[in-house]
Structures are given as structure tokens and as C-alpha cells.
Design an enzyme around this catalytic site. Structure first.
Site, short mmCIF file in Angstrom:
data_model
loop_
_atom_site.label_atom_id
_atom_site.label_comp_id
_atom_site.label_asym_id
_atom_site.label_seq_id
_atom_site.Cartn_x
_atom_site.Cartn_y
_atom_site.Cartn_z
N CYS A 73 0.86 -1.18 0.00
CA CYS A 73 0.00 0.00 0.00
C CYS A 73 0.90 1.23 0.00
CB CYS A 73 -0.87 -0.03 1.26
SG CYS A 73 -1.88 1.45 1.46
N CYS A 187 -0.80 3.52 -6.58
CA CYS A 187 -1.72 2.88 -5.64
C CYS A 187 -1.90 1.46 -6.12
CB CYS A 187 -3.06 3.62 -5.62
SG CYS A 187 -4.37 2.73 -4.73
N1 DGL Z 1 -3.94 0.39 -2.13
C1 DGL Z 1 -3.60 1.56 -1.41
C2 DGL Z 1 -2.37 2.25 -1.98
O1 DGL Z 1 -1.54 1.62 -2.60
C3 DGL Z 1 -4.59 2.56 -0.95
C4 DGL Z 1 -6.02 2.54 -1.27
C5 DGL Z 1 -6.79 3.27 -0.21
O2 DGL Z 1 -6.98 2.67 0.85
O3 DGL Z 1 -7.16 4.46 -0.40
O4 DGL Z 1 -2.17 3.41 -1.78
#
Ligand code: DGL
Length: 260
Positions: A73, A187
């Protein structure tokens, strides 16, 4: 390569990283944790999110005793990697926007970072731009809507081209006869929307997904572990606060993942 790997994200986006890990480390045990109760992370206030993630990963590592943790993330990694590394001796592999490869590959010198609002405002992201892309114009585009849209898509719901276009359009910049040619997928949810991004994009660009590089980094980390990790299991399991979207089940099966 064996060992137990904890892969963590706010939701199911981190599976874009998990599938690359699975491909390179099929004999390792993978525990994928989705913090869906707190999803999306993109709009959280920084201090509250940092406290939340540090506490949660502390509890998870205590319970699961992994050999390594992958924070799949960007929104969390750009905030909590330093405090996590300060608190724990086990290795953490983070996911941060792939600005360096974008800057190396761009010809137009116009690159964009598409991420959550949290990731684009981080000092960490600014520092990557200053270090690796100072000769480029870097457009940072924070979208609060795209990660939830990606999850909707993964649940099998239809996501309109108009909604996606509205979010990605600011990443397409024209300047002095040049155009953006690299868009960093900052993301881990976004690779799941990539076919739709490609379809609605105003012009073709290279979409940079860091997941394969993260998996390779993890292999290096696992190879360097002393003592080496235990027996091969090849088991993978998923932990989440809610049932997995039916649309994801075939994909989860292809990863060999079983939900608990
Ligand atoms: N998948 C996450 C990232 O790489 C974030 C998505 C979220 O929770 O807003 O930033």
C-alpha cells in the site's frame, strides 16, 4: 524459497503485489491481510493513519510471526515505513511510487503520478521526485475515488468510463508540444483498472506498476535472512473483515489463495 510472508493493504488492491510474489515465491507461505474496516486509507488524516497502521501491523506480526512483511500500500508505506523499521527487527518491504523508473524511461520529460490524496501530499513522495525526477515536470494527481472504484470493479460491478476518465484526465498534460508519456500507478489498486485506463486515456502512455520490482526485492530480502526461513508450505491465506467479492474468487484461486 520458503518462509512466511505477511502482505498488507487497506483492501484488495495489494493483491496486485501478492500475485507477483506468488509467481516468484510459490513455495512460501503468504498471509494477505486486507484492513477493509478502515478502507479507504486515501483520505485519512496522516497522524491517525500512522498510529492505526503501526498498531495493526504490530498486532499482526505478533500473532503471525512472519519472516518478512510487505506493505502493499503506497498510502501506508509513504507514511509508516520509518516507524515500523524503528520498532521491529524483521524486514519490511514497502510499496512507494515508481518515480525513478518513470524518470529513466520518459522521453517527453512529462511524467504523472496517479495515487491517493494521502500519497501525493507525502514528504516521502516529494523527496522521490526531488531525488529522481528533478529534470522532469511531474504532475501529481491525487484521486480519492479510484481505489473504491477499483474495488467496485473487482466485486464485479460496472464502473463507468466517464467516472474513470474524470479521475485520470488530470494526469495527461500537454506542454510546449510535448505530452505525458509515463503514468506511475501509485496505488496498488490501480493495476486492476488498467485495461479501462488504457481504453479511456486521451493518448497512449506507459503505465508503470511497481509490483514486479517489489516481488524481486522481497526475494532478495528472503535470500538474505539469517537464519533462513523454515519448511516450504506453499500455503496462502487471506484475512479480511468481510467476505471476499465473488468476482475475485477465480483470481484468488489462481493465486492459490484460500480465504479464512
Ligand atoms: N492500495 C492503497 C495504496 O496503494 C490505498 C487505497 C486506499 O486505501 O485508499 O495506496
Amino acid at each position: 524459497m520458503t518462509g512466511r510472508i505477511l502482505v498488507f493493504d487497506s483492501g484488495v488492491g495489494g493483491l496486485s503485489v501478492a500475485r507477483e510474489i506468488r509467481a516468484l515465491l510459490p513455495a512460501a507461505e503468504m498471509i494477505y491481510v486486507a484492513d477493509d474496516a478502515a478502507f479507504p486509507y486515501g483520505n485519512w488524516e496522516d497522524a491517525a493513519l500512522a498510529d492505526h497502521v503501526v498498531a495493526l501491523i504490530g498486532a499482526l506480526t505478533g500473532r503471525e510471526k512472519p519472516d518478512a512483511v510487505v506493505v502493499a500500500c503506497n498510502t501506508a508505506s509513504t507514511l509508516v515505513l520509518p516507524p515500523l523499521r524503528a520498532r521491529h527487527t524483521l524486514p519490511f518491504v514497502g510499496t512507494v511510487p515508481a518515480i525513478k523508473p518513470a524518470a529513466e524511461r520518459t522521453r517527453s520529460k512529462l511524467i504523472s503520478v496517479l495515487a491517493t490524496p494521502g500519497t501525493v501530499r507525502r514528504d516521502y513522495t516529494r523527496a522521490l521526485i526531488a531525488e529522481f525526477a528533478s529534470d522532469c515536470h511531474v504532475e501529481v494527481v491525487g484521486s480519492a475515488a479510484l481505489a473504491p472504484l477499483a474495488e467496485a470493479h473487482m466485486r464485479g460491478e460496472s464502473v463507468s468510463d466517464a467516472a474513470v476518465f474524470q479521475e485520470i484526465a488530470p494526469a495527461f498534460v500537454e506542454q510546449d508540444g510535448r505530452r505525458t508519456d509515463m503514468v506511475v500507478l501509485g496505488c496498488t489498486h490501480f493495476p486492476f483498472l488498467r485495461p479501462q485506463f488504457e481504453r479511456v486515456a486521451p493518448w497512449p502512455v506507459e503505465w508503470i506498476d511497481p509490483a514486479p520490482a517489489i516481488a524481486r526485492r522481497l526475494v532478495t530480502v528472503m535470500e538474505g535472512l539469517n537464519p533462513p526461513p523454515g519448511e516450504p508450505t506453499g500455503v496462502a491465506r487471506l484475512t479480511s473483515g468481510r467476505p471476499w467479492p465473488p468476482a475475485l474468487v477465480p483470481f484468488l484461486r489462481s493465486l492459490g489463495l484460500a480465504s479464512d
